[in-house]
Design an enzyme around this catalytic site. Structure first.
Site, PDB file in Angstrom:
ATOM      1  N   ASP A 157      -4.639   3.682  -1.823  1.00  0.00           N
ATOM      2  CA  ASP A 157      -5.673   4.023  -0.848  1.00  0.00           C
ATOM      3  C   ASP A 157      -6.190   5.428  -1.123  1.00  0.00           C
ATOM      4  O   ASP A 157      -5.605   6.418  -0.668  1.00  0.00           O
ATOM      5  CB  ASP A 157      -5.101   3.939   0.567  1.00  0.00           C
ATOM      6  CG  ASP A 157      -4.927   2.498   0.998  1.00  0.00           C
ATOM      7  OD1 ASP A 157      -5.900   1.725   0.893  1.00  0.00           O
ATOM      8  OD2 ASP A 157      -3.815   2.134   1.431  1.00  0.00           O
ATOM      9  N   MET A 160     -11.868   4.615  -0.616  1.00  0.00           N
ATOM     10  CA  MET A 160     -12.467   4.864   0.707  1.00  0.00           C
ATOM     11  C   MET A 160     -13.093   6.240   0.660  1.00  0.00           C
ATOM     12  O   MET A 160     -12.587   7.211   1.245  1.00  0.00           O
ATOM     13  CB  MET A 160     -11.390   4.771   1.791  1.00  0.00           C
ATOM     14  CG  MET A 160     -11.056   3.336   2.148  1.00  0.00           C
ATOM     15  SD  MET A 160      -9.505   3.205   3.033  1.00  0.00           S
ATOM     16  CE  MET A 160      -8.395   3.296   1.664  1.00  0.00           C
ATOM     17  N   MET A 182      -8.620   8.284  -0.412  1.00  0.00           N
ATOM     18  CA  MET A 182      -9.457   8.696   0.723  1.00  0.00           C
ATOM     19  C   MET A 182      -9.954  10.123   0.500  1.00  0.00           C
ATOM     20  O   MET A 182      -9.214  10.960  -0.040  1.00  0.00           O
ATOM     21  CB  MET A 182      -8.653   8.660   2.019  1.00  0.00           C
ATOM     22  CG  MET A 182      -8.012   7.315   2.300  1.00  0.00           C
ATOM     23  SD  MET A 182      -7.233   7.310   3.922  1.00  0.00           S
ATOM     24  CE  MET A 182      -6.366   5.742   3.866  1.00  0.00           C
ATOM     25  N   ASP A 222      -6.700  -6.361   4.392  1.00  0.00           N
ATOM     26  CA  ASP A 222      -6.043  -5.053   4.393  1.00  0.00           C
ATOM     27  C   ASP A 222      -6.002  -4.450   5.794  1.00  0.00           C
ATOM     28  O   ASP A 222      -7.052  -4.151   6.368  1.00  0.00           O
ATOM     29  CB  ASP A 222      -6.825  -4.131   3.437  1.00  0.00           C
ATOM     30  CG  ASP A 222      -6.162  -2.788   3.205  1.00  0.00           C
ATOM     31  OD1 ASP A 222      -5.060  -2.568   3.720  1.00  0.00           O
ATOM     32  OD2 ASP A 222      -6.772  -1.960   2.492  1.00  0.00           O
ATOM     33  N   HIS A 225      -8.317   1.228  -4.104  1.00  0.00           N
ATOM     34  CA  HIS A 225      -9.238   1.042  -2.972  1.00  0.00           C
ATOM     35  C   HIS A 225      -9.878   2.393  -2.669  1.00  0.00           C
ATOM     36  O   HIS A 225      -9.229   3.283  -2.109  1.00  0.00           O
ATOM     37  CB  HIS A 225      -8.408   0.512  -1.794  1.00  0.00           C
ATOM     38  CG  HIS A 225      -9.169   0.285  -0.536  1.00  0.00           C
ATOM     39  ND1 HIS A 225      -8.542   0.058   0.673  1.00  0.00           N
ATOM     40  CD2 HIS A 225     -10.505   0.222  -0.277  1.00  0.00           C
ATOM     41  CE1 HIS A 225      -9.451  -0.119   1.613  1.00  0.00           C
ATOM     42  NE2 HIS A 225     -10.644  -0.016   1.063  1.00  0.00           N
ATOM     43  N   MET A 228     -11.439  -5.522   5.462  1.00  0.00           N
ATOM     44  CA  MET A 228     -10.620  -4.595   6.245  1.00  0.00           C
ATOM     45  C   MET A 228     -10.340  -5.236   7.608  1.00  0.00           C
ATOM     46  O   MET A 228     -11.260  -5.659   8.302  1.00  0.00           O
ATOM     47  CB  MET A 228     -11.341  -3.265   6.463  1.00  0.00           C
ATOM     48  CG  MET A 228     -11.448  -2.368   5.240  1.00  0.00           C
ATOM     49  SD  MET A 228      -9.878  -1.865   4.479  1.00  0.00           S
ATOM     50  CE  MET A 228      -8.940  -1.213   5.839  1.00  0.00           C
ATOM     51  N   SER A 239       0.844  -1.201   0.000  1.00  0.00           N
ATOM     52  CA  SER A 239       0.000   0.000   0.000  1.00  0.00           C
ATOM     53  C   SER A 239       0.873   1.243   0.000  1.00  0.00           C
ATOM     54  O   SER A 239       1.667   1.464   0.927  1.00  0.00           O
ATOM     55  CB  SER A 239      -0.894   0.003   1.236  1.00  0.00           C
ATOM     56  OG  SER A 239      -1.367   1.308   1.437  1.00  0.00           O
ATOM     57  N   HIS A 295      -1.160  -1.140  -4.384  1.00  0.00           N
ATOM     58  CA  HIS A 295      -2.444  -0.818  -3.744  1.00  0.00           C
ATOM     59  C   HIS A 295      -2.515   0.693  -3.481  1.00  0.00           C
ATOM     60  O   HIS A 295      -1.649   1.263  -2.822  1.00  0.00           O
ATOM     61  CB  HIS A 295      -2.547  -1.601  -2.430  1.00  0.00           C
ATOM     62  CG  HIS A 295      -3.833  -1.423  -1.701  1.00  0.00           C
ATOM     63  ND1 HIS A 295      -4.981  -2.091  -2.055  1.00  0.00           N
ATOM     64  CD2 HIS A 295      -4.155  -0.666  -0.623  1.00  0.00           C
ATOM     65  CE1 HIS A 295      -5.963  -1.754  -1.223  1.00  0.00           C
ATOM     66  NE2 HIS A 295      -5.487  -0.878  -0.341  1.00  0.00           N
TER      67      HIS A 295
HETATM   68  C1  DX5 Z   1      -6.097   1.669   5.599  1.00  0.00           C
HETATM   69  C2  DX5 Z   1      -5.684   1.232   4.213  1.00  0.00           C
HETATM   70  C3  DX5 Z   1      -4.597   0.229   4.189  1.00  0.00           C
HETATM   71  C4  DX5 Z   1      -3.324   0.692   4.862  1.00  0.00           C
HETATM   72  C5  DX5 Z   1      -2.649  -0.497   5.473  1.00  0.00           C
HETATM   73  O1  DX5 Z   1      -7.265   2.410   5.512  1.00  0.00           O
HETATM   74  O2  DX5 Z   1      -6.786   0.676   3.499  1.00  0.00           O
HETATM   75  O3  DX5 Z   1      -4.335  -0.191   2.851  1.00  0.00           O
HETATM   76  O4  DX5 Z   1      -2.452   1.317   3.996  1.00  0.00           O
HETATM   77  O5  DX5 Z   1      -1.553  -0.063   6.216  1.00  0.00           O
HETATM   78  P1  DX5 Z   1      -0.767  -1.009   7.232  1.00  0.00           P
HETATM   79  O6  DX5 Z   1      -0.301  -2.182   6.424  1.00  0.00           O
HETATM   80  O7  DX5 Z   1       0.337  -0.158   7.722  1.00  0.00           O
HETATM   81  O8  DX5 Z   1      -1.743  -1.410   8.290  1.00  0.00           O
HETATM   82 ZN    ZN Z   2      -6.359  -0.169   1.441  1.00  0.00          ZN
END
Ligand code: DX5
Ligand code: ZN
Length: 214
Positions: free
Chosen positions: A34, A67, A36, A172, A65, A136, A7, A32
């Site tokens: 993220d 979010m 947001m 994740d 992903h 998650m 990620s 990956h």
């Molecule tokens: C959190 C993300 C994850 C995050 C995971 O909302 O969806 O992808 O980057 O990070 P680690 O591996 O550090 O928990």
């Molecule tokens: Zn993620």
């Protein structure tokens, strides 16, 4: 063997192109992203323009992903920017079936994600449409949180439900060599990891450790 999706949330944002190249060479199976919006989750990250800028720097698939509270308006841009698969949240404000159909209409793989408190059974109506389910294992929003152990039961439950369909189960949040082993044993197909890859000196060693490859 399990696949690893580092990620970028935990990468050095000042050197994103270099990070994408390094982690690709180190054996990552996906990148990956993220995305947001500061609404669905408290944090704010990047969107399609950044995905597009990084696309020429690797050939491995981009797993996006979303979010965000209203993912529909972002799907076209992410697809055009070079996403290979797009995952939306069951808990977002829009209709998951419409979102999944739209992603599929763009010839991209479609994923659905659930937060830790959402039940696996809530995914059942969407299973025939999906390529990917993202469980998650932390509350979405931030990297570096501790893995929620109840996720392991959810992996087993989901594995049983999707048999014999070819839907990948991705996990994740809070993945490290110890939780990775537990997820692999429970039946996960893909492990998404930020800190456990980008927080390590050798990305290749970190990815091998998560795969349980000795
Ligand atoms: C959190 C993300 C994850 C995050 C995971 O909302 O969806 O992808 O980057 O990070 P680690 O591996 O550090 O928990
Ligand atoms: Zn993620």
């Amino acid at each position: 063997m399990v696949q690893i999706a580092p990620s970028l949330l935990s990468a050095d944002f000042g050197y994103l192109a270099k990070e994408v190249q390094s982690v690709s060479k180190a054996g990552a199976d996906y990148i990956h992203w993220d995305v947001m919006d500061g609404v669905f989750v408290p944090n704010l990250t990047f969107g399609a323009p950044v995905i597009k800028a990084l696309r020429p720097h690797t050939d491995i698939p981009f797993d996006v992903h979303l979010m965000v509270a209203k993912p529909m308006r972002l799907i076209d841009d992410c697809a055009k920017a070079g996403a290979d698969q797009i995952t939306v949240h069951l808990e977002c404000e829009e209709n998951p079936a419409d979102l999944i159909s739209h992603i599929k209409s763009l010839n991209k793989k479609a994923g659905l994600s659930i937060r830790p408190k959402t039940k696996v059974a809530d995914l059942i109506p969407y299973l025939p449409m999906l390529d990917w389910i993202l469980l998650m294992s932390v509350e979405p929003g931030f990297g570096g949180q501790a893995f929620i152990p109840e996720t392991l039961k959810k992996i087993v439950e989901l594995k049983e439900l999707i048999k014999p369909k070819k839907i990948k189960i991705a996990v994740d949040g809070g993945i490290n060599p110890i939780t990775a082993e537990a997820c692999r044993l429970a039946g996960a197909d893909v492990l998404i990891a930020g800190t456990a890859v980008f927080g390590q000196k050798s990305y290749a060693k970190a990815i091998k450790a998560l795969k349980g490859d000795k």
